[in-house]
Design an enzyme around this catalytic site. Structure first.
Site, PDB file in Angstrom:
ATOM      1  N   TYR A  20       0.831  -1.201   0.000  1.00 42.71           N
ATOM      2  CA  TYR A  20       0.000   0.000   0.000  1.00 42.71           C
ATOM      3  C   TYR A  20       0.863   1.249   0.000  1.00 42.71           C
ATOM      4  O   TYR A  20       2.077   1.199   0.260  1.00 42.71           O
ATOM      5  CB  TYR A  20      -0.930   0.005   1.215  1.00 42.71           C
ATOM      6  CG  TYR A  20      -0.276   0.347   2.528  1.00 42.71           C
ATOM      7  CD1 TYR A  20      -0.420   1.615   3.087  1.00 42.71           C
ATOM      8  CD2 TYR A  20       0.496  -0.581   3.222  1.00 42.71           C
ATOM      9  CE1 TYR A  20       0.176   1.945   4.296  1.00 42.71           C
ATOM     10  CE2 TYR A  20       1.090  -0.270   4.426  1.00 42.71           C
ATOM     11  CZ  TYR A  20       0.934   0.994   4.964  1.00 42.71           C
ATOM     12  OH  TYR A  20       1.541   1.315   6.151  1.00 42.71           O
ATOM     13  N   ARG A  22       8.332   4.001  -4.708  1.00 41.63           N
ATOM     14  CA  ARG A  22       8.362   3.030  -3.607  1.00 41.63           C
ATOM     15  C   ARG A  22       7.351   1.915  -3.846  1.00 41.63           C
ATOM     16  O   ARG A  22       7.610   0.746  -3.531  1.00 41.63           O
ATOM     17  CB  ARG A  22       8.102   3.728  -2.270  1.00 41.63           C
ATOM     18  CG  ARG A  22       8.253   2.793  -1.070  1.00 41.63           C
ATOM     19  CD  ARG A  22       8.180   3.534   0.241  1.00 41.63           C
ATOM     20  NE  ARG A  22       6.884   4.159   0.447  1.00 41.63           N
ATOM     21  CZ  ARG A  22       6.572   4.897   1.518  1.00 41.63           C
ATOM     22  NH1 ARG A  22       7.475   5.080   2.460  1.00 41.63           N
ATOM     23  NH2 ARG A  22       5.378   5.434   1.648  1.00 41.63           N
ATOM     24  N   ARG A  26      -7.549 -20.492  -1.539  1.00 40.15           N
ATOM     25  CA  ARG A  26      -6.574 -20.309  -0.458  1.00 40.15           C
ATOM     26  C   ARG A  26      -5.455 -21.331  -0.529  1.00 40.15           C
ATOM     27  O   ARG A  26      -5.673 -22.541  -0.421  1.00 40.15           O
ATOM     28  CB  ARG A  26      -7.253 -20.375   0.908  1.00 40.15           C
ATOM     29  CG  ARG A  26      -6.322 -19.969   2.051  1.00 40.15           C
ATOM     30  CD  ARG A  26      -7.011 -19.997   3.408  1.00 40.15           C
ATOM     31  NE  ARG A  26      -6.126 -19.474   4.438  1.00 40.15           N
ATOM     32  CZ  ARG A  26      -5.180 -20.189   5.068  1.00 40.15           C
ATOM     33  NH1 ARG A  26      -5.006 -21.456   4.736  1.00 40.15           N
ATOM     34  NH2 ARG A  26      -4.424 -19.635   5.990  1.00 40.15           N
ATOM     35  N   LYS A  55       6.535  -2.101   1.861  1.00 39.22           N
ATOM     36  CA  LYS A  55       5.370  -1.458   2.489  1.00 39.22           C
ATOM     37  C   LYS A  55       4.171  -2.398   2.395  1.00 39.22           C
ATOM     38  O   LYS A  55       3.230  -2.195   1.614  1.00 39.22           O
ATOM     39  CB  LYS A  55       5.079  -0.094   1.874  1.00 39.22           C
ATOM     40  CG  LYS A  55       4.199   0.781   2.769  1.00 39.22           C
ATOM     41  CD  LYS A  55       4.195   2.209   2.295  1.00 39.22           C
ATOM     42  CE  LYS A  55       3.280   3.093   3.135  1.00 39.22           C
ATOM     43  NZ  LYS A  55       3.704   3.231   4.530  1.00 39.22           N
TER      44      LYS A  55
END
Length: 284
Positions: free
Chosen positions: A33, A52, A100, A147
């Site tokens: 994010y 970034r 999953r 991040k």
């Protein structure tokens, strides 16, 4: 009026926005994010945030969902739709939805979500009074330079700070301060040298941090990217934190101990004023 958010190509009211329960950002925190400040209705340091973001995506092998121009358009549309003069835009990109399984799915289609928050950034009480912080053990994983949305340890630290009446928590590893739960950490040591952790996997390469290093060089402030201990922080002339959503905030106490005079210091104040002036000029 309902806030407009962005989800996978669509701008829609927040109550209508949906993401799959199989999204890997939800199941594994398999997402990155960025938070970009908005000042005067314009993005602050957006190119640095994009750079970034590219690095974070590359480090965990999520394909780029759209070019820079597309991401900028998403941000600017949200700012306009929600009439944001001052606040932030939050952008999250996950690996997408898949059955999953811990291993990465082949040919993922990333999920892209973005929304705005209106909040004061310039005229805040904390900028005038300074903030109180605490120190806590750094219990995070070893790739903090990414991040990532996997931020349970930071949330726990922020909650501990709140419970103890503090604004932020500085995390400590091997005797040295790494960074705050959502900020970069700086001190002006007893010799008048500005100090902060050097870049590496132990800290996030903060966008505002980078700007402050540049301003320090321009303003002739002595700077060392070198770790500092909690004891050195207690004895510092000044301390402050930086973050995209806070710019520069002076720190007046650490673990209940007054830093310097116990008032916001002149270097922190100067950096904050200089950074805001630059941001306003760039957005004019």
């Amino acid at each position: 009026m309902s806030r407009i958010v962005y989800v996978n190509g669509a701008f829609e009211p927040e109550e209508e926005a949906k993401v799959s329960v199989f999204d890997r950002g939800f199941l594994f925190g398999d997402a990155v994010y960025e938070v970009t400040a908005v000042l005067g209705g314009r993005l602050v340091d957006f190119d640095a945030h994009l750079a970034r973001l590219d690095r974070s995506l590359g480090e965990i092998e999520i394909p780029r969902p759209m070019p820079d121009e597309g991401l900028r358009e998403v941000h600017e549309t949200l700012i306009a739709e929600n009439q944001v003069d001052e606040g932030i835009v939050y952008l999250q990109i996950s690996r997408g939805s898949a059955e999953r399984d811990f291993a990465y799915p082949p040919s993922p289609l990333p999920t892209v979500v973005a929304f705005t928050q209106t909040r004061p950034l310039v005229n805040t009480p904390q900028a005038e009074t300074g903030v109180d912080i605490i120190t806590i053990p750094d219990i995070r994983w070893k790739r903090r330079d990414i991040k990532s949305t996997s931020m349970l340890a930071q949330a726990m630290g922020k909650q501990e700070a709140k419970a103890r009446g503090a604004y932020e928590a500085w995390m400590v590893e091997n005797g040295a301060v790494t960074e705050g739960t959502s900020s970069s950490a700086f001190i002006v040591d007893k010799d008048g040298v500005l100090r902060t952790q050097p870049l590496g996997p132990q800290i996030l390469p903060g966008v505002t941090r980078r700007a402050i290093l540049r301003l320090a060089e321009e303003d002739g402030v002595s700077l060392e990217e070198r770790p500092f201990s909690v004891a050195e922080a207690y004895e510092a002339r000044e301390a402050f934190m930086t973050a995209a959503s806070a710019f520069v905030l002076p720190i007046v106490t650490i673990d209940g101990r007054a830093i310097g005079t116990g008032e916001p210091g002149p270097i922190a104040r100067a950096f904050r004023a200089h950074y805001i002036a630059e941001a306003r000029a760039a957005s004019a």
